[in-house]
Design a protein around this motif. Structure first.
Motif, PDB file in Angstrom:
ATOM      1  N   ALA A  77      -5.462  -4.465 -17.781  1.00 61.18           N
ATOM      2  CA  ALA A  77      -5.886  -3.414 -17.632  1.00 61.18           C
ATOM      3  C   ALA A  77      -4.370  -3.107 -16.440  1.00 61.18           C
ATOM      4  CB  ALA A  77      -6.803  -4.118 -16.518  1.00 61.18           C
ATOM      5  N   TYR A  78      -4.418  -0.899 -15.605  1.00 66.20           N
ATOM      6  CA  TYR A  78      -3.078  -1.227 -15.105  1.00 66.20           C
ATOM      7  C   TYR A  78      -3.774  -2.019 -13.668  1.00 66.20           C
ATOM      8  CZ  TYR A  78      -3.251   2.410 -19.317  1.00 66.20           C
ATOM      9  OH  TYR A  78      -2.575   2.701 -20.319  1.00 66.20           O
ATOM     10  N   PHE A  79      -2.705  -1.897 -13.469  1.00 67.36           N
ATOM     11  CA  PHE A  79      -2.675  -1.985 -11.784  1.00 67.36           C
ATOM     12  C   PHE A  79      -1.352  -1.487 -11.254  1.00 67.36           C
ATOM     13  CE2 PHE A  79       0.724  -5.269 -12.994  1.00 67.36           C
ATOM     14  CZ  PHE A  79       1.569  -5.376 -11.876  1.00 67.36           C
ATOM     15  N   MET A  80      -1.226  -1.141  -9.735  1.00 67.63           N
ATOM     16  CA  MET A  80      -0.410  -0.696  -8.914  1.00 67.63           C
ATOM     17  C   MET A  80      -0.415  -0.990  -7.582  1.00 67.63           C
ATOM     18  SD  MET A  80      -1.138   3.400  -7.965  1.00 67.63           S
ATOM     19  CE  MET A  80      -3.201   4.314  -8.111  1.00 67.63           C
ATOM     20  N   GLN A  81       0.513  -1.041  -6.592  1.00 67.27           N
ATOM     21  CA  GLN A  81       0.137  -1.995  -5.130  1.00 67.27           C
ATOM     22  C   GLN A  81       0.676  -0.523  -4.614  1.00 67.27           C
ATOM     23  OE1 GLN A  81       2.503  -5.148  -5.179  1.00 67.27           O
ATOM     24  NE2 GLN A  81       0.564  -6.644  -5.568  1.00 67.27           N
ATOM     25  N   ILE A  82      -0.128  -0.110  -3.522  1.00 68.61           N
ATOM     26  CA  ILE A  82       0.345   0.502  -2.530  1.00 68.61           C
ATOM     27  C   ILE A  82       0.281   0.111  -1.232  1.00 68.61           C
ATOM     28  CG2 ILE A  82      -0.706   2.938  -1.690  1.00 68.61           C
ATOM     29  CD1 ILE A  82      -1.614   3.848  -3.931  1.00 68.61           C
ATOM     30  N   GLN A  83       0.995   0.347  -0.089  1.00 68.30           N
ATOM     31  CA  GLN A  83       0.916  -0.387   1.393  1.00 68.30           C
ATOM     32  C   GLN A  83      -0.230   1.032   1.637  1.00 68.30           C
ATOM     33  OE1 GLN A  83       2.633  -3.313   2.254  1.00 68.30           O
ATOM     34  NE2 GLN A  83       1.650  -3.241   3.837  1.00 68.30           N
ATOM     35  N   THR A  84      -1.301   0.467   2.053  1.00 67.74           N
ATOM     36  CA  THR A  84      -2.358   1.026   3.045  1.00 67.74           C
ATOM     37  C   THR A  84      -2.704   0.922   4.371  1.00 67.74           C
ATOM     38  OG1 THR A  84      -4.055  -0.706   2.086  1.00 67.74           O
ATOM     39  CG2 THR A  84      -3.418   1.334   0.748  1.00 67.74           C
ATOM     40  N   ARG A  85      -2.024   0.151   4.955  1.00 70.78           N
ATOM     41  CA  ARG A  85      -2.240  -0.770   6.554  1.00 70.78           C
ATOM     42  C   ARG A  85      -0.814  -0.625   6.344  1.00 70.78           C
ATOM     43  NH1 ARG A  85      -6.509  -5.269   7.454  1.00 70.78           N
ATOM     44  NH2 ARG A  85      -7.580  -3.541   7.880  1.00 70.78           N
ATOM     45  N   SER A  86      -0.457  -1.420   7.871  1.00 69.62           N
ATOM     46  CA  SER A  86       0.643  -1.594   8.301  1.00 69.62           C
ATOM     47  C   SER A  86       1.754  -1.795   7.663  1.00 69.62           C
ATOM     48  CB  SER A  86       1.025  -1.720  10.012  1.00 69.62           C
ATOM     49  OG  SER A  86      -0.166  -3.361   9.502  1.00 69.62           O
ATOM     50  N   ALA A  87       3.216  -2.453   7.912  1.00 65.83           N
ATOM     51  CA  ALA A  87       3.823  -3.041   7.689  1.00 65.83           C
ATOM     52  C   ALA A  87       4.087  -4.590   7.269  1.00 65.83           C
ATOM     53  CB  ALA A  87       5.383  -2.627   7.934  1.00 65.83           C
ATOM     54  N   ASP A  88       3.252  -5.129   8.755  1.00 67.24           N
ATOM     55  CA  ASP A  88       2.744  -6.370   8.006  1.00 67.24           C
ATOM     56  C   ASP A  88       1.965  -6.867   7.313  1.00 67.24           C
ATOM     57  OD1 ASP A  88       1.023  -4.866  10.309  1.00 67.24           O
ATOM     58  OD2 ASP A  88       1.152  -6.818  11.477  1.00 67.24           O
ATOM     59  N   GLU A  89       0.956  -6.316   6.861  1.00 67.53           N
ATOM     60  CA  GLU A  89       0.361  -6.123   5.965  1.00 67.53           C
ATOM     61  C   GLU A  89       0.270  -6.700   4.535  1.00 67.53           C
ATOM     62  OE1 GLU A  89      -2.620  -7.090   6.933  1.00 67.53           O
ATOM     63  OE2 GLU A  89      -2.524  -6.581   9.482  1.00 67.53           O
ATOM     64  N   PRO A  90      -0.644  -7.363   3.998  1.00 66.81           N
ATOM     65  CA  PRO A  90       0.014  -7.265   2.388  1.00 66.81           C
ATOM     66  C   PRO A  90      -0.203  -5.949   2.254  1.00 66.81           C
ATOM     67  CG  PRO A  90      -1.610  -8.533   2.746  1.00 66.81           C
ATOM     68  CD  PRO A  90      -1.139  -7.965   4.688  1.00 66.81           C
ATOM     69  N   MET A  91       0.150  -5.621   0.643  1.00 67.00           N
ATOM     70  CA  MET A  91       0.567  -4.752   0.098  1.00 67.00           C
ATOM     71  C   MET A  91      -1.723  -4.373  -0.785  1.00 67.00           C
ATOM     72  SD  MET A  91       3.621  -3.328  -1.873  1.00 67.00           S
ATOM     73  CE  MET A  91       3.181  -1.871  -2.493  1.00 67.00           C
ATOM     74  N   THR A  92      -1.795  -3.847  -1.003  1.00 69.38           N
ATOM     75  CA  THR A  92      -3.534  -3.134  -1.573  1.00 69.38           C
ATOM     76  C   THR A  92      -2.953  -3.013  -3.060  1.00 69.38           C
ATOM     77  OG1 THR A  92      -4.246  -2.541   0.403  1.00 69.38           O
ATOM     78  CG2 THR A  92      -5.866  -2.848  -1.548  1.00 69.38           C
ATOM     79  N   THR A  93      -3.418  -3.783  -3.919  1.00 69.13           N
ATOM     80  CA  THR A  93      -3.313  -3.801  -5.260  1.00 69.13           C
ATOM     81  C   THR A  93      -4.773  -2.566  -5.957  1.00 69.13           C
ATOM     82  OG1 THR A  93      -2.138  -5.913  -5.312  1.00 69.13           O
ATOM     83  CG2 THR A  93      -2.994  -5.471  -7.279  1.00 69.13           C
ATOM     84  N   PHE A  94      -4.532  -2.130  -6.678  1.00 66.40           N
ATOM     85  CA  PHE A  94      -5.455  -0.987  -7.652  1.00 66.40           C
ATOM     86  C   PHE A  94      -5.489  -1.666  -9.162  1.00 66.40           C
ATOM     87  CE2 PHE A  94      -4.955   1.035  -3.337  1.00 66.40           C
ATOM     88  CZ  PHE A  94      -5.999   0.992  -2.965  1.00 66.40           C
ATOM     89  N   TYR A  95      -6.847  -1.721  -9.160  1.00 66.32           N
ATOM     90  CA  TYR A  95      -6.734  -2.074 -11.299  1.00 66.32           C
ATOM     91  C   TYR A  95      -7.441  -1.232 -11.795  1.00 66.32           C
ATOM     92  CZ  TYR A  95      -4.825  -6.146  -9.815  1.00 66.32           C
ATOM     93  OH  TYR A  95      -4.424  -7.865 -10.171  1.00 66.32           O
ATOM     94  N   LYS A  96      -6.890  -0.103 -12.757  1.00 63.50           N
ATOM     95  CA  LYS A  96      -7.766   0.685 -14.190  1.00 63.50           C
ATOM     96  C   LYS A  96      -7.784  -0.182 -14.947  1.00 63.50           C
ATOM     97  CE  LYS A  96      -7.340   5.648 -14.967  1.00 63.50           C
ATOM     98  NZ  LYS A  96      -6.899   6.724 -14.513  1.00 63.50           N
ATOM     99  N   CYS A  97      -9.156  -0.125 -15.343  1.00 60.47           N
ATOM    100  CA  CYS A  97      -9.209  -0.893 -17.283  1.00 60.47           C
ATOM    101  C   CYS A  97      -8.446   0.063 -17.911  1.00 60.47           C
ATOM    102  CB  CYS A  97     -10.027  -0.971 -17.255  1.00 60.47           C
ATOM    103  SG  CYS A  97     -11.165  -1.796 -18.967  1.00 60.47           S
ATOM    104  N   CYS A  98      -7.577  -0.766 -19.147  1.00 54.06           N
ATOM    105  CA  CYS A  98      -6.688   0.259 -19.628  1.00 54.06           C
ATOM    106  C   CYS A  98      -8.001   0.425 -21.415  1.00 54.06           C
ATOM    107  CB  CYS A  98      -6.149  -0.585 -21.115  1.00 54.06           C
ATOM    108  SG  CYS A  98      -4.498  -1.505 -19.605  1.00 54.06           S
ATOM    109  N   ASN A  99      -9.394  -0.080 -21.655  1.00 53.40           N
ATOM    110  CA  ASN A  99     -10.428   0.870 -22.411  1.00 53.40           C
ATOM    111  C   ASN A  99     -10.763   2.053 -21.980  1.00 53.40           C
ATOM    112  OD1 ASN A  99     -12.327   1.179 -24.147  1.00 53.40           O
ATOM    113  ND2 ASN A  99     -13.767  -0.526 -23.270  1.00 53.40           N
TER     114      ASN A  99
END
Length: 99
Positions: A77-99
């Protein structure tokens, strides 16, 4: 819709009488009888929605993982991390299937 008193400038309040409806000022003796239906609608403009994930081009240079896809069990699966909230929150990881 707010109506204002032409004499003193205060907001008129709606009153319901035995025979008629009217707008009256609470400060001065101004009264305005309602002779027709009073209605007003205002629809706010919707702001444009930003694509948080960056669109299709954001998935072009992402890493893949050996974790299986939770939906179809594909081995990668592909993944990327984006900072969706404030800087003191952890990044959000998004997954996309390689299929």
């Amino acid at each position: 819709m707010l109506l204002f008193c032409p004499a003193c400038g205060n907001v008129l309040v709606a009153e319901e009488g035995a025979r008629c409806h009217r707008f009256a000022c609470t400060t001065c003796p101004y009264v305005r009888n309602v002779t027709r239906k009073v209605s007003s609608r205002k629809y706010p403009k919707l702001k444009e929605v930003d694509d948080v994930l960056g669109g299709a081009a954001a998935w072009e240079n992402v890493d893949s993982t050996a974790e299986p896809c939770p939906k179809c069990e594909h081995p990668r699966a592909y993944f990327m991390q984006i900072q969706t909230r404030s800087a003191d929150e952890p990044m959000t990881t998004f997954y996309k299937c390689c299929n």
